[in-house]
Design an enzyme around this catalytic site. Sequence first.
Site, short mmCIF file in Angstrom:
data_model
loop_
_atom_site.label_atom_id
_atom_site.label_comp_id
_atom_site.label_asym_id
_atom_site.label_seq_id
_atom_site.Cartn_x
_atom_site.Cartn_y
_atom_site.Cartn_z
N LYS A 176 -102.56 7.70 -42.89
CA LYS A 176 -102.81 6.06 -43.11
C LYS A 176 -104.19 5.85 -43.67
O LYS A 176 -105.12 5.47 -42.84
CB LYS A 176 -102.51 5.39 -41.76
CG LYS A 176 -101.65 3.95 -41.90
CD LYS A 176 -102.66 2.85 -42.58
CE LYS A 176 -103.84 2.43 -41.77
NZ LYS A 176 -104.59 1.56 -42.57
N GLU A 252 -113.98 9.93 -34.74
CA GLU A 252 -115.42 9.77 -35.23
C GLU A 252 -115.63 8.32 -35.38
O GLU A 252 -115.05 7.62 -36.21
CB GLU A 252 -115.41 10.73 -36.58
CG GLU A 252 -115.45 11.96 -36.56
CD GLU A 252 -115.60 12.69 -37.97
OE1 GLU A 252 -115.37 13.99 -38.03
OE2 GLU A 252 -116.00 11.82 -38.86
N CYS A 286 -121.52 5.92 -41.75
CA CYS A 286 -121.64 5.92 -40.33
C CYS A 286 -123.00 6.46 -39.88
O CYS A 286 -123.29 6.37 -38.85
CB CYS A 286 -120.19 6.59 -39.96
SG CYS A 286 -120.47 8.32 -40.32
N GLU A 388 -123.72 -2.74 -35.07
CA GLU A 388 -123.62 -1.97 -36.48
C GLU A 388 -123.33 -2.82 -37.43
O GLU A 388 -122.39 -3.76 -37.36
CB GLU A 388 -122.40 -0.74 -36.28
CG GLU A 388 -122.34 -0.07 -37.55
CD GLU A 388 -121.05 0.79 -37.39
OE1 GLU A 388 -119.84 0.17 -37.24
OE2 GLU A 388 -121.43 2.10 -37.68
N1 LIG Z 1 -118.20 8.55 -37.09
C1 LIG Z 1 -117.83 8.79 -38.46
O1 LIG Z 1 -117.75 9.87 -39.08
C2 LIG Z 1 -117.33 7.79 -39.24
C3 LIG Z 1 -117.32 7.87 -40.73
C4 LIG Z 1 -117.03 6.79 -41.41
C5 LIG Z 1 -116.83 5.60 -40.74
N2 LIG Z 1 -117.14 5.22 -39.46
C6 LIG Z 1 -116.95 3.95 -38.89
O2 LIG Z 1 -115.86 3.24 -39.47
C7 LIG Z 1 -116.24 1.85 -39.72
C8 LIG Z 1 -116.05 1.05 -40.93
O3 LIG Z 1 -114.76 1.47 -41.41
P1 LIG Z 1 -113.55 0.68 -41.23
O4 LIG Z 1 -113.93 -0.66 -41.17
O5 LIG Z 1 -112.28 1.09 -42.00
O6 LIG Z 1 -113.07 0.94 -39.73
P2 LIG Z 1 -111.67 0.26 -38.79
O7 LIG Z 1 -111.70 0.62 -37.47
O8 LIG Z 1 -111.82 -1.18 -39.08
O9 LIG Z 1 -110.58 0.72 -39.56
C9 LIG Z 1 -110.29 2.29 -39.76
C10 LIG Z 1 -108.71 2.56 -40.00
O10 LIG Z 1 -108.15 2.29 -38.71
C11 LIG Z 1 -106.93 1.21 -38.91
N3 LIG Z 1 -106.77 0.61 -37.87
C12 LIG Z 1 -107.48 -0.44 -37.83
N4 LIG Z 1 -106.98 -1.01 -36.28
C13 LIG Z 1 -105.99 -0.25 -35.70
C14 LIG Z 1 -105.08 0.02 -34.96
N5 LIG Z 1 -105.25 -0.81 -33.94
N6 LIG Z 1 -104.32 1.06 -34.63
C15 LIG Z 1 -104.13 1.98 -35.72
N7 LIG Z 1 -105.15 2.04 -36.78
C16 LIG Z 1 -105.98 1.00 -36.85
C17 LIG Z 1 -107.71 0.58 -40.47
O11 LIG Z 1 -106.25 0.03 -41.02
C18 LIG Z 1 -108.21 1.69 -41.00
O12 LIG Z 1 -107.24 2.50 -41.82
C19 LIG Z 1 -117.57 1.79 -39.13
O13 LIG Z 1 -117.88 1.35 -37.63
C20 LIG Z 1 -118.19 3.14 -39.26
O14 LIG Z 1 -119.37 3.36 -38.37
C21 LIG Z 1 -117.46 6.20 -38.69
N1 LIG Z 2 -117.36 13.11 -41.25
C1 LIG Z 2 -118.55 13.41 -42.32
C2 LIG Z 2 -119.21 12.27 -42.78
C3 LIG Z 2 -118.98 11.02 -42.27
C4 LIG Z 2 -119.77 9.84 -42.89
C5 LIG Z 2 -119.57 8.76 -42.46
O1 LIG Z 2 -119.44 7.69 -42.98
C6 LIG Z 2 -118.55 14.76 -43.05
O2 LIG Z 2 -119.73 14.92 -43.82
O3 LIG Z 2 -117.88 15.73 -42.65
#
Ligand SMILES: NC(=O)c1ccc[n+]([C@@H]2O[C@H](COP(=O)([O-])OP(=O)(O)OC[C@H]3O[C@@H](n4cnc5c(N)ncnc54)[C@H](O)[C@@H]3O)[C@@H](O)[C@H]2O)c1
Ligand SMILES: N/C(=C\C=C\C=O)C(=O)O
Length: 484
Positions: A176, A252, A286, A388
């Site tokens: 998804k 993550e 992130c 964040e």
């Molecule tokens: N730790 C990491 O490696 C990493 C990497 C990239 C982004 N992020 C984090 O992601 C966030 C930004 O991305 P975003 O805005 O898409 O995050 P988000 O949590 O709003 O959404 C992520 C995904 O989850 C889905 N989603 C939302 N609510 C849901 C639910 N209740 N059940 C199932 N699916 C659901 C969304 O449709 C989307 O596909 C930031 O907080 C960033 O730090 C973390």
């Molecule tokens: N998970 C990874 C990066 C995450 C980036 C966050 O925005 C990766 O480099 O494998």
Amino acid sequence: MTDFRNFINGQWVATGNTFDNRDPVDNRLVGRVHEAGDAEIDAAVRAAKAALRGPWGQLKTQQRVELLHAVADGINRRFDDFVDAEIADTGKPYALASHLDIPRGAANFKIFADLIRNVPNETFDLETPDNGHALNYGVRVPRGVIGVICPWNLPLLLMTWKVGPALACGNTVVVKPSEDTPGTATLLGEVMNEVGVPAGVYNVVHGRGPGSAGEKLTRHPLVDGITFTGETRTGEAIMQAAAVGVRPVSFELGGKNAGIVFADADFDKAVAGIARAAFDNTGQVCLGTERVYVQRPIFERFVAALGERARGFTLGRPKDPGVNLGPLISQRHRDKVLGYYNRAREEGATVVAGGGVPDMPGELAAGAWVQPTVWTGLPETSAVIQQEIFGPCCHVAPFDTEEEAIALANATPYGLAASVWTTNVGTAHRMGRALEVGICWINSWFLRDLRTAFGGSKQSGIGREGGVHSLEFYTELRNVCVKL
Ligand SMILES: NC(=O)c1ccc[n+]([C@@H]2O[C@H](COP(=O)([O-])OP(=O)(O)OC[C@H]3O[C@@H](n4cnc5c(N)ncnc54)[C@H](O)[C@@H]3O)[C@@H](O)[C@H]2O)c1
Ligand SMILES: N/C(=C\C=C\C=O)C(=O)O
């Protein structure tokens, strides 16, 4: 106008229910996304379940390895299509999509194909009470149907970082993608068909989160495990859904990462590294840095140099010459980031650079643009420092001692990443061990060895993925004990 349809059991599935897909560069309507409903989610999960028992489940490891390499080659063969799809969804500069996002899409299949070919199994020789022996050996089996829920910031990279190991370990997936970035996950469905991955192994369902495809996928009883990348609070909701049926999760999540610069650092490298960590991908990484701590003797000089970097970006269309900074992902996210920009000003921050909206020409004025921003002067309790933001902004504060830097950096419920800039080898190793994060970079940032453990501590994640660590989630380890 592009139609982003669901990809279920090797077929393209339109639904009557679509929502807009807009280019964040100028907010133009560029596509329609077909939202998957209950029927599509169920069909996708059942197709994935059936594929486990079909030709995919019968493949020998070497055949699976070759097929995953074919997927990687398929991405590289259609490299320009993937770059175009990624920048249409995100507006990120061509240089970034072509040097990071898409190459990592292919690499994420290759690294795990090679891993699964070479990973040993464990065995133990047991001396038994009857003066005999028993042979214990581990057997790894696929976990089953994996729900893969992805964010919008590095769409192909982060989706394949999960799909690569999942398929390498013999699972099937239902992906998804974020509602904001349907493009590359959909295009990968074409590649899966082109290279002969059996139907039902890779499925894509489009939609949003709560009450939509995301939540429905996590609540489907035939999903055997959920791997998620996104906000911490979303992780909490998904964990509750996964609890029904006791499904394992791999998370993550969010971060509020610190960059720590010591007076003995290579100054120019530290400025360049912190600027990358704060502004790359318009701050939508992130692992990025939104909190910078600089040792007092070089604080003023460092702030001035970082401010110069923030003012030095060229904002514009992804393929325009010299463009090195794109828009945020959406108007909604832009409003969130500008809310923090306003809050910083209201709380009395010194705005070293940026702090608002750039003047963009013509139709670009309708895009999700914000200025790269550097603040100083706020208390550590400020929302701008505690929460964040996920934009091209950072706050810089001074520190005096190593102990103070550690305390400042660790004062957060997150624990994803940190970078430390110093030429003192003792400082480097002490900081690396003292910072409560999953990944600590010394004199570098976002330097990735895909064999290493990747994941967050505290509220930044659950589990580790990367190299052999991915086996823990994407396989189930069983033990066989043979009395000899
Ligand atoms: N730790 C990491 O490696 C990493 C990497 C990239 C982004 N992020 C984090 O992601 C966030 C930004 O991305 P975003 O805005 O898409 O995050 P988000 O949590 O709003 O959404 C992520 C995904 O989850 C889905 N989603 C939302 N609510 C849901 C639910 N209740 N059940 C199932 N699916 C659901 C969304 O449709 C989307 O596909 C930031 O907080 C960033 O730090 C973390
Ligand atoms: N998970 C990874 C990066 C995450 C980036 C966050 O925005 C990766 O480099 O494998």
